[in-house]
Design a protein around this motif. Structure first.
Motif, PDB file in Angstrom:
ATOM      1  N   SER A  27      -8.930   5.683   5.535  1.00 25.86           N
ATOM      2  CA  SER A  27      -9.636   6.847   4.984  1.00 25.86           C
ATOM      3  C   SER A  27      -9.028   8.148   5.494  1.00 25.86           C
ATOM      4  O   SER A  27      -8.890   9.122   4.740  1.00 25.86           O
ATOM      5  CB  SER A  27     -11.125   6.779   5.346  1.00 25.86           C
ATOM      6  OG  SER A  27     -11.737   5.653   4.750  1.00 25.86           O
ATOM      7  N   GLU A  85      -5.930   8.583   6.415  1.00 26.96           N
ATOM      8  CA  GLU A  85      -4.590   8.750   5.836  1.00 26.96           C
ATOM      9  C   GLU A  85      -4.632   9.306   4.420  1.00 26.96           C
ATOM     10  O   GLU A  85      -3.712  10.000   4.001  1.00 26.96           O
ATOM     11  CB  GLU A  85      -3.843   7.413   5.860  1.00 26.96           C
ATOM     12  CG  GLU A  85      -3.383   7.011   7.249  1.00 26.96           C
ATOM     13  CD  GLU A  85      -2.654   5.674   7.264  1.00 26.96           C
ATOM     14  OE1 GLU A  85      -2.694   4.972   6.230  1.00 26.96           O
ATOM     15  OE2 GLU A  85      -2.072   5.323   8.311  1.00 26.96           O
ATOM     16  N   ILE A  86      -5.694   9.022   3.693  1.00 29.47           N
ATOM     17  CA  ILE A  86      -5.781   9.549   2.328  1.00 29.47           C
ATOM     18  C   ILE A  86      -6.603  10.832   2.260  1.00 29.47           C
ATOM     19  O   ILE A  86      -6.899  11.332   1.178  1.00 29.47           O
ATOM     20  CB  ILE A  86      -6.352   8.492   1.349  1.00 29.47           C
ATOM     21  CG1 ILE A  86      -7.757   8.064   1.776  1.00 29.47           C
ATOM     22  CG2 ILE A  86      -5.428   7.311   1.224  1.00 29.47           C
ATOM     23  CD1 ILE A  86      -8.413   7.073   0.805  1.00 29.47           C
ATOM     24  N   ASP A 128      -7.322   2.405  -1.487  1.00 30.85           N
ATOM     25  CA  ASP A 128      -6.641   3.680  -1.254  1.00 30.85           C
ATOM     26  C   ASP A 128      -6.010   4.207  -2.541  1.00 30.85           C
ATOM     27  O   ASP A 128      -6.047   5.411  -2.830  1.00 30.85           O
ATOM     28  CB  ASP A 128      -5.563   3.517  -0.176  1.00 30.85           C
ATOM     29  CG  ASP A 128      -6.155   3.279   1.204  1.00 30.85           C
ATOM     30  OD1 ASP A 128      -7.367   3.477   1.363  1.00 30.85           O
ATOM     31  OD2 ASP A 128      -5.397   2.886   2.106  1.00 30.85           O
ATOM     32  N   ASN A 131      -9.741  11.499   3.484  1.00 24.47           N
ATOM     33  CA  ASN A 131     -11.205  11.418   3.445  1.00 24.47           C
ATOM     34  C   ASN A 131     -11.730  11.408   4.884  1.00 24.47           C
ATOM     35  O   ASN A 131     -12.128  10.368   5.418  1.00 24.47           O
ATOM     36  CB  ASN A 131     -11.639  10.158   2.687  1.00 24.47           C
ATOM     37  CG  ASN A 131     -13.100  10.185   2.288  1.00 24.47           C
ATOM     38  OD1 ASN A 131     -13.870  10.996   2.794  1.00 24.47           O
ATOM     39  ND2 ASN A 131     -13.481   9.304   1.380  1.00 24.47           N
ATOM     40  N   LEU A 157       1.238   4.105  -2.975  1.00 30.28           N
ATOM     41  CA  LEU A 157       0.946   5.518  -2.701  1.00 30.28           C
ATOM     42  C   LEU A 157       2.158   6.409  -2.984  1.00 30.28           C
ATOM     43  O   LEU A 157       2.015   7.547  -3.434  1.00 30.28           O
ATOM     44  CB  LEU A 157       0.482   5.691  -1.253  1.00 30.28           C
ATOM     45  CG  LEU A 157      -0.870   5.037  -0.915  1.00 30.28           C
ATOM     46  CD1 LEU A 157      -1.197   5.230   0.561  1.00 30.28           C
ATOM     47  CD2 LEU A 157      -1.979   5.589  -1.787  1.00 30.28           C
ATOM     48  N   GLU A 167       2.347   9.395  -5.591  1.00 29.55           N
ATOM     49  CA  GLU A 167       2.873  10.699  -5.179  1.00 29.55           C
ATOM     50  C   GLU A 167       3.941  11.178  -6.161  1.00 29.55           C
ATOM     51  O   GLU A 167       4.043  12.382  -6.452  1.00 29.55           O
ATOM     52  CB  GLU A 167       3.464  10.588  -3.773  1.00 29.55           C
ATOM     53  CG  GLU A 167       4.003  11.883  -3.190  1.00 29.55           C
ATOM     54  CD  GLU A 167       2.919  12.833  -2.745  1.00 29.55           C
ATOM     55  OE1 GLU A 167       3.215  14.044  -2.634  1.00 29.55           O
ATOM     56  OE2 GLU A 167       1.767  12.386  -2.520  1.00 29.55           O
ATOM     57  N   TYR A 192      -8.654   5.607  -4.799  1.00 26.76           N
ATOM     58  CA  TYR A 192      -9.101   6.925  -4.329  1.00 26.76           C
ATOM     59  C   TYR A 192      -8.108   8.008  -4.738  1.00 26.76           C
ATOM     60  O   TYR A 192      -8.483   9.071  -5.224  1.00 26.76           O
ATOM     61  CB  TYR A 192      -9.269   6.899  -2.805  1.00 26.76           C
ATOM     62  CG  TYR A 192      -9.874   8.166  -2.234  1.00 26.76           C
ATOM     63  CD1 TYR A 192     -11.244   8.292  -2.089  1.00 26.76           C
ATOM     64  CD2 TYR A 192      -9.064   9.234  -1.845  1.00 26.76           C
ATOM     65  CE1 TYR A 192     -11.803   9.448  -1.567  1.00 26.76           C
ATOM     66  CE2 TYR A 192      -9.608  10.396  -1.330  1.00 26.76           C
ATOM     67  CZ  TYR A 192     -10.980  10.494  -1.189  1.00 26.76           C
ATOM     68  OH  TYR A 192     -11.529  11.647  -0.678  1.00 26.76           O
ATOM     69  N   LYS A 193      -6.821   7.712  -4.539  1.00 30.79           N
ATOM     70  CA  LYS A 193      -5.773   8.676  -4.888  1.00 30.79           C
ATOM     71  C   LYS A 193      -5.780   8.989  -6.389  1.00 30.79           C
ATOM     72  O   LYS A 193      -5.469  10.104  -6.805  1.00 30.79           O
ATOM     73  CB  LYS A 193      -4.399   8.133  -4.492  1.00 30.79           C
ATOM     74  CG  LYS A 193      -4.067   8.265  -3.012  1.00 30.79           C
ATOM     75  CD  LYS A 193      -3.606   9.673  -2.701  1.00 30.79           C
ATOM     76  CE  LYS A 193      -3.042   9.760  -1.290  1.00 30.79           C
ATOM     77  NZ  LYS A 193      -2.563  11.125  -0.990  1.00 30.79           N
ATOM     78  N   ARG A 237       0.836  -1.206   0.000  1.00 28.64           N
ATOM     79  CA  ARG A 237       0.000   0.000   0.000  1.00 28.64           C
ATOM     80  C   ARG A 237       0.863   1.246   0.000  1.00 28.64           C
ATOM     81  O   ARG A 237       0.653   2.181  -0.792  1.00 28.64           O
ATOM     82  CB  ARG A 237      -0.908  -0.024   1.229  1.00 28.64           C
ATOM     83  CG  ARG A 237      -1.732   1.231   1.441  1.00 28.64           C
ATOM     84  CD  ARG A 237      -2.669   1.011   2.626  1.00 28.64           C
ATOM     85  NE  ARG A 237      -3.371   2.228   2.953  1.00 28.64           N
ATOM     86  CZ  ARG A 237      -2.923   3.150   3.790  1.00 28.64           C
ATOM     87  NH1 ARG A 237      -1.749   2.982   4.379  1.00 28.64           N
ATOM     88  NH2 ARG A 237      -3.608   4.240   4.044  1.00 28.64           N
ATOM     89  N   TYR A 261     -13.131   2.659  -5.794  1.00 24.87           N
ATOM     90  CA  TYR A 261     -12.871   2.798  -4.360  1.00 24.87           C
ATOM     91  C   TYR A 261     -14.081   2.327  -3.553  1.00 24.87           C
ATOM     92  O   TYR A 261     -13.961   1.518  -2.625  1.00 24.87           O
ATOM     93  CB  TYR A 261     -12.556   4.259  -4.039  1.00 24.87           C
ATOM     94  CG  TYR A 261     -12.531   4.593  -2.566  1.00 24.87           C
ATOM     95  CD1 TYR A 261     -11.431   4.292  -1.770  1.00 24.87           C
ATOM     96  CD2 TYR A 261     -13.619   5.221  -1.954  1.00 24.87           C
ATOM     97  CE1 TYR A 261     -11.408   4.596  -0.416  1.00 24.87           C
ATOM     98  CE2 TYR A 261     -13.608   5.537  -0.606  1.00 24.87           C
ATOM     99  CZ  TYR A 261     -12.505   5.220   0.157  1.00 24.87           C
ATOM    100  OH  TYR A 261     -12.492   5.533   1.498  1.00 24.87           O
TER     101      TYR A 261
END
Length: 417
Positions: free
Chosen positions: A299, A301-302, A263, A304, A229, A233, A266-267, A225, A274
């Protein structure tokens, strides 16, 4: 004549070797007496001619050097790193010397990890990362790499994080271990013990009940994960998607990987995917508060926040005494406080500004009032939580609830004595 020269040469090498043995023995005796500076002096005298001796003697030299540096190092990372390098060289020269170095290697790892913990607490993530990686070079324990990568993430050194996470994956490390646990009768909390025998003794004492064996969660999902991410990024969506596709194919039923996939979606802005994945995760065990709590963490951490609070509240529906969920909701609600205060402080003294100030103050107080029930219940569940007491004290002070403020103030002062 040639034979005589050869014999003389061999005698010369033998004399050097004998001299080095003597200096190494002196160093080893000095180490036994905790005279580490003296030991290093002897070793420095022996080092220039080290190339002419066999690997066994070289191993002894580097083993002694490592011990002397470790003994004189304290918390000095430069010396601890040099000690790690010396031990590594000793093991390369003679793997059998590992038995002799068992205790020094354990002590070195403890010094590095303890130093990393302090650095992490002080926000010195780069130093914590370096110490944990150095620990890995001597321990070969992938958990050191895992924590090194985690600190690299905290320090936003994403290249290092990816490097160490990949090494973790390549090692096959998952972090899954068996734990022997029991429930503390006084607090109601489940506690882990060093081994089964220690747990059984605690149960026999009457202080603990419900002895169980449980398996800790795999860290592989978290590693993948975080890697995905980081790739997102860095703008490398293709790499992130490829990595997740491979991971999901290997472990299609892994809930933690499914959450990582969610996640990532979502990003990337794929909200439909998602929501679909989140639904699958919930459906896997709909009555498990841990599922909802972990979804809340993900949620949050991202970014939301609303969805995170929704999941935490669902966890509380299933387990009203879920202290961590109570605290995390309070943290999320209070996360809007700084922006309100900043806006209040930016206002001038005009009538419009004064009116706006009063509106913002009322908004802040409403936020405090909404947060109080979660913190008050958390304190009932864990009365010795200083951070909860301190936060309650500050909120009561802002709301002018003087009696409760003084109560928390006195409680905090007694806890900090």
């Amino acid at each position: 004549m040639k034979t005589r020269i050869l014999i003389t040469g061999l005698a010369f090498v033998s004399a050097i070797s004998f001299g080095q043995k003597k200096e190494i023995k002196k160093a080893e005796k000095a180490i036994q007496s905790n005279e580490y500076s003296e030991a290093l002096t002897y070793l420095n005298e022996a080092e220039p001619m080290l190339g002419s001796v066999d690997n066994d003697l070289k191993a002894q030299f580097y083993a002694a050097k490592g011990e002397a540096l470790l003994g004189s190092g304290g918390s000095d990372y430069t010396k601890l790193k040099k000690a790690a390098e010396a031990f590594t060289t000793a093991l390369e020269m003679d793997p059998k010397i590992e038995t002799q170095l068992s205790v020094p290697l354990q002590n070195l790892r403890a010094a590095l990890i303890n130093g990393a913990v302090k650095d992490q607490g002080a926000g010195q993530y780069k130093m914590a990362t370096d110490k944990l990686y150095t620990s890995y070079t001597v321990s070969k324990d992938p958990s050191d790499l895992y924590f090194a990568a985690s600190n690299a993430v905290n320090g936003k050194d994403y290249d290092a994080a990816l490097k160490y996470y990949q090494m973790v994956l390549d090692s096959g490390y998952t972090g899954v271990t068996e734990e022997f646990v029991a429930t503390n009768k006084e607090t109601g909390e489940v506690e882990a013990f060093e081994n089964e025998n220690v747990r059984n003794i605690a149960v026999k004492s009457g202080q603990f009940i419900k002895p169980e064996k449980r398996v800790t969660e795999s860290r592989k999902g978290e590693v993948l994960r975080n890697m995905t991410l980081i790739y997102i990024e860095q703008g490398n969506n293709e790499k992130a998607t490829s990595l997740m596709k491979t991971a999901r194919a290997e472990n299609p039923g892994d809930i933690y990987l499914m959450r990582a996939d969610a996640d990532m979606s979502y990003k990337m802005g794929d909200i439909a995917r998602y929501n679909d994945l989140m639904g699958q995760i919930v459906a896997s065990d709909p009555e498990n508060p841990e599922i909802y709590f972990n979804l809340g963490v993900g949620s949050a951490e991202i970014g939301n926040k609303e969805k995170a609070i929704e999941y935490y509240n669902k966890a509380l529906e299933l387990n009203p005494d879920y202290e961590a969920a109570l605290i995390n909701i309070a943290v999320l609600k209070l996360s809007g406080e700084d922006k309100i205060v900043e806006e209040m402080n930016s206002l001038g003294n005009s009538r419009a500004d004064n009116q706006k100030y009063d509106e913002l103050k009322e908004k802040r107080n409403t936020l405090y009032t909404e947060t109080l029930p979660y913190l008050e219940k958390a304190l009932k569940l864990k009365p010795d939580s200083k951070e909860v007491v301190r936060t309650l004290m500050n909120i009561y002070g802002q709301l002018a609830e003087d009696a409760k403020y003084n109560e928390m103030k006195a409680k905090l002062e007694s806890m900090e004595k």
